[in-house]
Design an enzyme around this catalytic site. Sequence first.
Site, PDB file in Angstrom:
ATOM      1  N   LYS A  31       4.153  45.750  22.949  1.00  0.00           N
ATOM      2  CA  LYS A  31       4.943  45.273  24.091  1.00  0.00           C
ATOM      3  C   LYS A  31       4.448  45.868  25.408  1.00  0.00           C
ATOM      4  CE  LYS A  31       9.304  44.347  21.707  1.00  0.00           C
ATOM      5  NZ  LYS A  31      10.729  44.742  21.618  1.00  0.00           N
ATOM      6  N   ALA A  48       9.500  49.504  24.205  1.00  0.00           N
ATOM      7  CA  ALA A  48      10.352  50.106  23.175  1.00  0.00           C
ATOM      8  C   ALA A  48      10.767  49.050  22.165  1.00  0.00           C
ATOM      9  CB  ALA A  48      11.592  50.745  23.807  1.00  0.00           C
ATOM     10  N   ASP A  49      10.998  49.512  20.944  1.00  0.00           N
ATOM     11  CA  ASP A  49      11.512  48.621  19.911  1.00  0.00           C
ATOM     12  C   ASP A  49      12.287  49.457  18.897  1.00  0.00           C
ATOM     13  OD1 ASP A  49      10.703  45.515  19.213  1.00  0.00           O
ATOM     14  OD2 ASP A  49      11.546  46.617  17.534  1.00  0.00           O
ATOM     15  N   THR A  50      13.389  48.882  18.421  1.00  0.00           N
ATOM     16  CA  THR A  50      14.286  49.584  17.503  1.00  0.00           C
ATOM     17  C   THR A  50      14.433  48.794  16.214  1.00  0.00           C
ATOM     18  OG1 THR A  50      15.510  50.505  19.365  1.00  0.00           O
ATOM     19  CG2 THR A  50      16.627  50.518  17.245  1.00  0.00           C
ATOM     20  N   GLY A  85      10.702  53.143  18.621  1.00  0.00           N
ATOM     21  CA  GLY A  85       9.384  53.504  19.121  1.00  0.00           C
ATOM     22  C   GLY A  85       9.374  53.366  20.623  1.00  0.00           C
TER      23      GLY A  85
END
Length: 173
Positions: A31, A48-50, A85
């Site tokens: 991203k 960011a990624d969850t 992340g």
Amino acid sequence: KFDIIKSNADESSVDNSLSPEVYVQHLSMLKACDVAKSIKSEKLVIGADTVVEYNGKFLGKPSSHEDAYKMLSLLSGNRHCVYTGICVMNSKTAEMTSTYERTEVIFRKIEHNEIMNYIKTKEPFDKAGAYAIQGLAGVFIKGIVGDYNNVVGLPVYKLAKVLKEDFGYDVLN
């Protein structure tokens, strides 16, 4: 000051058989890189990624009422982990730092009618694992071990640390 720029990166290109720690870091880097390439001036880009991980499986955003019900039923009375992340990248130099945060979440036993009523609120549908700890699902949470903000979707402490230590940017100045 900041701008929110949606990434158009193909998230399906990241191998979901990776460990959760590596998986979320790959997603956040993907991203950040996608957004950084569209920026002409020097900026810090945060990707960011969850994901929610339960028994070795990633629980993404539910695609239907049935999917949300299955996810919440799985989590009911159990422990699971939330991984986020973070990738911070300088758009000009491509210097980057990638890291992650892990938080354990403990759900109380949720009754069938509670799950159905929660699904009716529509809150589960844009949330990994079909719940928002900061919303109505807070009543399901028996406890957490780790960073609450990570479960919300952005571990602010970890992000501030990376910005300060690796990029010389103090969010308080």
